[in-house]
Structures are given as structure tokens and as C-alpha cells.
Design an enzyme around this catalytic site. Structure first.
Site, mmCIF file in Angstrom:
data_model
loop_
_atom_site.group_PDB
_atom_site.id
_atom_site.type_symbol
_atom_site.label_atom_id
_atom_site.label_comp_id
_atom_site.label_asym_id
_atom_site.label_seq_id
_atom_site.Cartn_x
_atom_site.Cartn_y
_atom_site.Cartn_z
ATOM 1 N N LYS A 1 0.868 -1.184 0.000
ATOM 2 C CA LYS A 1 0.000 0.000 0.000
ATOM 3 C C LYS A 1 0.898 1.224 0.000
ATOM 4 C CE LYS A 1 -4.501 0.606 0.127
ATOM 5 N NZ LYS A 1 -5.511 -0.335 -0.388
ATOM 6 N N GLY B 1 -25.552 1.875 1.448
ATOM 7 C CA GLY B 1 -24.505 2.494 0.619
ATOM 8 C C GLY B 1 -24.857 2.269 -0.836
ATOM 9 N N TYR B 2 -24.967 3.359 -1.616
ATOM 10 C CA TYR B 2 -25.360 3.205 -3.022
ATOM 11 C C TYR B 2 -24.336 3.888 -3.924
ATOM 12 C CZ TYR B 2 -29.006 1.540 -6.159
ATOM 13 O OH TYR B 2 -29.710 0.814 -7.095
ATOM 14 N N GLY B 3 -23.053 3.617 -3.648
ATOM 15 C CA GLY B 3 -21.969 4.132 -4.481
ATOM 16 C C GLY B 3 -21.557 3.063 -5.476
ATOM 17 N N ASN B 4 -20.267 3.001 -5.785
ATOM 18 C CA ASN B 4 -19.777 2.052 -6.779
ATOM 19 C C ASN B 4 -20.151 0.616 -6.394
ATOM 20 O OD1 ASN B 4 -17.478 0.038 -7.459
ATOM 21 N ND2 ASN B 4 -17.373 1.583 -9.062
ATOM 22 N N ALA B 5 -19.794 0.203 -5.186
ATOM 23 C CA ALA B 5 -20.015 -1.192 -4.787
ATOM 24 C C ALA B 5 -21.516 -1.495 -4.637
ATOM 25 C CB ALA B 5 -19.262 -1.476 -3.489
ATOM 26 N N GLY B 6 -22.232 -0.684 -3.872
ATOM 27 C CA GLY B 6 -23.636 -0.963 -3.547
ATOM 28 C C GLY B 6 -24.561 -0.903 -4.747
HETATM 29 P P1 NAD Z 1 -18.540 5.206 -2.869
HETATM 30 O O1 NAD Z 1 -17.955 6.469 -2.366
HETATM 31 O O2 NAD Z 1 -18.765 5.043 -4.338
HETATM 32 O O3 NAD Z 1 -19.979 4.971 -2.167
HETATM 33 C C1 NAD Z 1 -20.185 5.037 -0.790
HETATM 34 C C2 NAD Z 1 -21.676 5.071 -0.516
HETATM 35 O O4 NAD Z 1 -21.878 5.054 0.901
HETATM 36 C C3 NAD Z 1 -22.359 6.331 -1.025
HETATM 37 O O5 NAD Z 1 -23.622 6.003 -1.563
HETATM 38 C C4 NAD Z 1 -22.545 7.164 0.244
HETATM 39 O O6 NAD Z 1 -23.658 8.058 0.168
HETATM 40 C C5 NAD Z 1 -22.798 6.054 1.251
HETATM 41 N N1 NAD Z 1 -22.641 6.485 2.637
HETATM 42 C C6 NAD Z 1 -21.699 7.344 3.157
HETATM 43 N N2 NAD Z 1 -21.945 7.544 4.457
HETATM 44 C C7 NAD Z 1 -23.028 6.794 4.781
HETATM 45 C C8 NAD Z 1 -23.760 6.572 5.962
HETATM 46 N N3 NAD Z 1 -23.446 7.221 7.092
HETATM 47 N N4 NAD Z 1 -24.792 5.716 5.915
HETATM 48 C C9 NAD Z 1 -25.142 5.104 4.778
HETATM 49 N N5 NAD Z 1 -24.499 5.286 3.622
HETATM 50 C C10 NAD Z 1 -23.455 6.114 3.621
HETATM 51 O O7 NAD Z 1 -17.650 4.051 -2.279
HETATM 52 P P2 NAD Z 1 -17.486 2.544 -2.791
HETATM 53 O O8 NAD Z 1 -16.334 2.498 -3.724
HETATM 54 O O9 NAD Z 1 -18.794 1.996 -3.221
HETATM 55 O O10 NAD Z 1 -17.001 1.858 -1.438
HETATM 56 C C11 NAD Z 1 -17.924 1.498 -0.414
HETATM 57 C C12 NAD Z 1 -17.262 0.551 0.553
HETATM 58 O O11 NAD Z 1 -16.775 -0.567 -0.163
HETATM 59 C C13 NAD Z 1 -16.043 1.141 1.285
HETATM 60 O O12 NAD Z 1 -15.958 0.561 2.564
HETATM 61 C C14 NAD Z 1 -14.889 0.658 0.436
HETATM 62 O O13 NAD Z 1 -13.679 0.594 1.185
HETATM 63 C C15 NAD Z 1 -15.386 -0.729 0.065
HETATM 64 N N6 NAD Z 1 -14.700 -1.239 -1.114
HETATM 65 C C16 NAD Z 1 -14.929 -0.710 -2.348
HETATM 66 C C17 NAD Z 1 -14.234 -1.216 -3.431
HETATM 67 C C18 NAD Z 1 -14.477 -0.679 -4.815
HETATM 68 O O14 NAD Z 1 -13.885 -1.244 -5.757
HETATM 69 N N7 NAD Z 1 -15.311 0.308 -5.022
HETATM 70 C C19 NAD Z 1 -13.296 -2.262 -3.269
HETATM 71 C C20 NAD Z 1 -13.090 -2.793 -1.986
HETATM 72 C C21 NAD Z 1 -13.808 -2.254 -0.919
#
Ligand code: NAD
Length: 416
Positions: free
Chosen positions: A106, A218-223
Site C-alpha cells: 500500500k 450504501g449506493y456508491g460504486n459497490a452498492g
Molecule cells: P462510494 O464512495 O462510491 O460509495 C459510498 C456510498 O456510501 C455512497 O452512496 C454514500 O452516500 C454512502 N454512505 C456514506 N456515508 C453513509 C452513511 N453514514 N450511511 C449510509 N451510507 C453512507 O464508495 P465505494 O467504492 O462503493 O465503497 C464502499 C465501501 O466498499 C467502502 O468501505 C470501500 O472501502 C469498500 N470497497 C470498495 C471497493 C471498490 O472497488 N469500489 C473495493 C473494496 C472495498
């Protein structure tokens, strides 16, 4: 920072528990308790206004017994040596649990990218690469994007590295845009990898995925990709999703794509057509088959764990469950797919990106998903076998399996 909250101390304690479970003595723990190599650099660049500024940069190469090390680069004001070390340890266990031939690393730069112009970012990325070039490379250490870094920054790093090497080296970094050697399926990889583990968990529980009810925090990339693909592939009923502003619910199932469109227009899922409002806390305790935390850490605690009704929890977020909650869920027979397995699809497709870069032969999305499916399913079953063998929860089992694989590789090399 207190010992309790220091991420590197936490990583070391987790390692110690795994070593104890496996019956390893202190010397093996000590061989694994620190990064193999930790590099700190001072990066001085010219700012757009002509002034000079220096930034601290790090790279932690935790363990290379299983192959070249790999891990993301964070650009964040709170970046610290201990955080980078902890994250590099976790990457080591993550690559080991999915059994890809890589170790863990990292890196980062202490900075606030929101206060940097595009040209200042480019100078910083190139300065980091020049200082570390001797320690990077497709057969040494392969960085990737992480918090506040992206495909553009990866492209500058690759370009600087190649200009030093005077050769092309696309596999020296992953998370690149498709136009310069990125992989199909990288954007959706975390969600798809998680879904492949859910498929195996559902088989184990005799749970029919068609019409299975799903709640996602959570409705970002992963959700959001998890919601869309679970509906598309399995016709699951996505009954609730949320973001930082709150959640939405429909007991007959939401349309995940429409909810995403609504979020893009209004910045939140709240208020999407045909839904009622629900809080983030209520979402976690909903009557549902599958719960997917995909936002923050420490949301499932000893307070709400006894009220969780889901049969499967797939942790796409990092660290959503506290250790005391873990025990409650285990005793309540809830099948938890722990974060460093559930969200390992990302690093696995990054590994595919490396392979494609070696051969300059690029795969279809179908090929990416087929190979990802095999890797995720094998890892899931290996973890379940370990959990049954030791009668421990899946997280402890996954740790034990990962640490054991690293130790076996070290022994084979004659390091132990
Ligand atoms: P992102 O920033 O795209 O989305 C995060 C989501 O969480 C958003 O919809 C945001 O509104 C929501 N959120 C923030 N605070 C919140 C709260 N208090 N209550 C409810 N929802 C809340 O992030 P991501 O890339 O989707 O990552 C989400 C999680 O997945 C993180 O823990 C990240 O470390 C993990 N992760 C992601 C990846 C990836 O490839 N994207 C890989 C490994 C792990």
C-alpha cells in the site's frame, strides 16, 4: 492515537490471533508482524504559482512470499505510516485468501488533492514515481487507485515509469483507463466478486436467489452495481437501499437502475419513485434474506447485531462489523462473508489487468467474469472448510487460511 485505534496495532493483533489459532510460535508471528520493506520519501514540486512545496510519500511492501506485491495509493491529508502499513498487511491477506500469486502493499502521499490543480497533481504523481521507480515494476510492486486517486493518476505514473525504463510496461500499474490497457469489468468487479460468493452461500443455505429479499447500505460504486446485477442476474428483490442522506424501501422490490438515475439527478436515493423512507439503522434490521453493508466501517455492532434478521451478510464495505458483533452473528447462525473475501473482486480483476498487459491480449467481460467467478467461489469454499475445521466464525477462518498460505510460501522459500 490510542493503541486501540491504531490501525497497524489492530492488524498486528488480528495476525497474532490467527497465528495462535494455527499453533505458530512467536518467531513466525514476528516474521510477519512488520512490512518487509517500508519506504518514506520527501517529494518536492513546483506549484502553479511558482512556489515550492514538499509532501511526504510512503510505500509499504508487506510480504512478497507469494509473488510481486500489490496495493493501492491513497492521497489523503490523514495518511500516516501506520495506516499504510496496516493497509499493506490487509492486502497481503486479501491476495492470499483469493489465492492469486501476489503479495500485499500500500502507498500514499500526505496531501489534500482537493486543493491541488490538475498540473500540480501530475507533478506530484511523477515525483512519487521517480523517487520509487527502483522499487516498482510488474515483477516487483504493482500500485492501483485507492482513496482520492484514479485512472488519470495511474496513467501519469505508468508514463513516468516507462520513460525511466525506456520501455512500455503496462502491467506495472492497474486501474488504468481502458484506452491504455485497463480491464473490462474493473468498475463492477467488487460487486460481481461479492455476488459470486453470495451465490455459494445461498446454495449452502438452500436459499433460492430468485425473489430473495436484499437490503443494501450504501449506493456508491459497490452498492449500486450489487443491486443492479443481483436483480439482472438472479431476479432478486431489492427491498431497500440507502446512502448518507437516508434510505428507501419497497417491500415488493425497487427498480435499482431507476433509483440510481434518481440519485444521479438529486444526489440521493431518498425520494425515488414508488418508495417509502427508511433510516440507515432500520435498513440493517430489516426482515430480509441478504444484507449488504457497502458504505462505512463499524455499522454492525453489539447493539444492533442481535436484531439482524438477514440469513447472509456480504460485507462489500471494509470493516462494517465490530468483533463483538461478529460473535453474536455467529451464534445466531448468520452466514457472514467477511470483507477481505467479499470485496476481493477488485484486486482479482486488477490481477487480470496485469495478465492482459503482459500478453497485450485483452479479454471480453464474459471471460473476466468467468475467471473471477472460479476464483471467488474457490476462496469461499476454502474459507468455509476452515471455519468448520476449527469451529470459528468465517472472519477468523479467512484470516487463518490467508496467514497459513503466506507462511507455507515463506517456508518453501526457506525464509522460515
Ligand atoms: P462510494 O464512495 O462510491 O460509495 C459510498 C456510498 O456510501 C455512497 O452512496 C454514500 O452516500 C454512502 N454512505 C456514506 N456515508 C453513509 C452513511 N453514514 N450511511 C449510509 N451510507 C453512507 O464508495 P465505494 O467504492 O462503493 O465503497 C464502499 C465501501 O466498499 C467502502 O468501505 C470501500 O472501502 C469498500 N470497497 C470498495 C471497493 C471498490 O472497488 N469500489 C473495493 C473494496 C472495498
Amino acid at each position: 492515537m490510542s493503541e486501540e485505534l491504531n490501525p497497524f496495532k489492530i492488524a498486528q493483533q488480528q495476525l497474532k490471533s490467527a497465528c495462535d489459532l494455527l499453533g505458530y510460535d512467536q518467531s513466525i508471528y514476528e516474521a510477519l508482524a512488520e512490512p518487509e520493506r517500508f519506504i518514506e520519501v520527501n517529494l518536492t514540486i513546483k506549484m502553479d504559482d511558482g512556489s515550492i512545496r514538499s509532501f511526504k510519500g510512503f510505500r509499504s511492501q508487506y510480504n512478497s512470499a507469494r509473488g510481486p506485491v500489490k496495493g493501492g495509493i491513497r492521497w489523503h491529508p490523514d495518511e500516516s505510516a501506520d495506516l499504510v502499513k496496516a493497509l499493506s498487511a490487509w492486502m497481503t491477506w486479501k491476495t492470499a485468501i483469493v489465492n492469486i500469486p501476489l503479495g500485499g502493499a500500500k502507498g500514499g502521499i500526505v496531501c489534500n488533492p482537493k486543493n491541488l490543480s490538475l498540473t500540480e497533481k501530475e507533478r506530484l504523481a511523477r515525483a512519487w514515481t521517480r523517487k520509487l521507480a527502483d522499487f516498482l515494476g510488474p515483477r516487483i510492486d504493482i500500485p492501483a487507485p485507492d482513496v482520492y486517486t484514479d485512472g488519470q493518476i495511474m496513467s501519469w505514473i505508468m508514463d513516468e515509469y516507462e520513460s525511466i525504463l525506456r520501455q512500455k510496461a503496462p502491467s506495472m500499474i492497474t486501474g488504468k483507463p481502458l484506452i491504455i490497457g485497463g480491464s473490462e469489468g474493473r468498475n463492477t468487479a467488487t460487486a460481481t466478486g461479492g455476488i459470486f460468493t453470495i451465490e455459494e452461500a445461498a446454495k449452502e443455505l438452500d436459499l433460492e436467489l430468485k425473489d430473495a429479499t436484499v437490503a443494501i447500505q450504501g449506493y456508491g460504486n459497490a452498492g449500486s452495481f450489487a443491486a443492479i446485477l443481483l436483480k439482472e442476474w438472479h431476479d432478486c428483490k431489492i427491498i431497500a437501499v440507502s446512502d448518507s442522506k437516508g434510505g428507501v424501501f419497497n417491500k415488493n422490490g425497487l427498480d435499482p437502475k431507476k433509483v440510481l438515475e434518481h440519485k444521479k439527478k438529486t444526489t440521493t436515493v431518498v425520494g425515488a419513485d414508488g418508495t417509502s423512507k427508511i433510516s440507515n439503522e432500520e435498513l440493517l434490521e430489516l426482515e430480509c434474506d441478504i444484507l449488504i453493508p457497502a458504505a462505512l466501517e463499524n455499522v454492525i455492532t453489539e447493539t444492533n447485531a442481535p436484531n439482524i434478521k438477514a440469513k447472509i451478510i456480504c460485507e462489500l464495505a471494509n470493516g462494517p462489523t465490530t468483533p463483538s458483533a461478529d460473535e453474536i452473528l455467529f451464534n445466531n447462525n448468520i452466514l457472514v462473508i467477511p470483507d477481505f473475501l467479499a470485496n476481493a473482486g477488485g484486486v482479482t480483476v486488477s490481477y487480470f489487468e496485469m495478465i492482459q498487459g503482459y500478453y497485450l491480449d485483452f479479454w471480453s467481460i464474459d471471460k473476466v467474469n468467468k475467471r473471477l467467478s472460479v476464483i471467488m467461489k474457490d476462496a469461499y469454499h476454502a474459507m468455509r472448510k476452515k471455519a468448520k475445521e476449527y469451529n470459528v466464525n468465517n472472519r477468523i477462518a479467512a484470516y487463518a487460511l490467508a496467514v497459513e498460505r503466506v507462511v507455507e510460501a515463506m517456508k518453501m522459500r526457506g525464509w522460515l
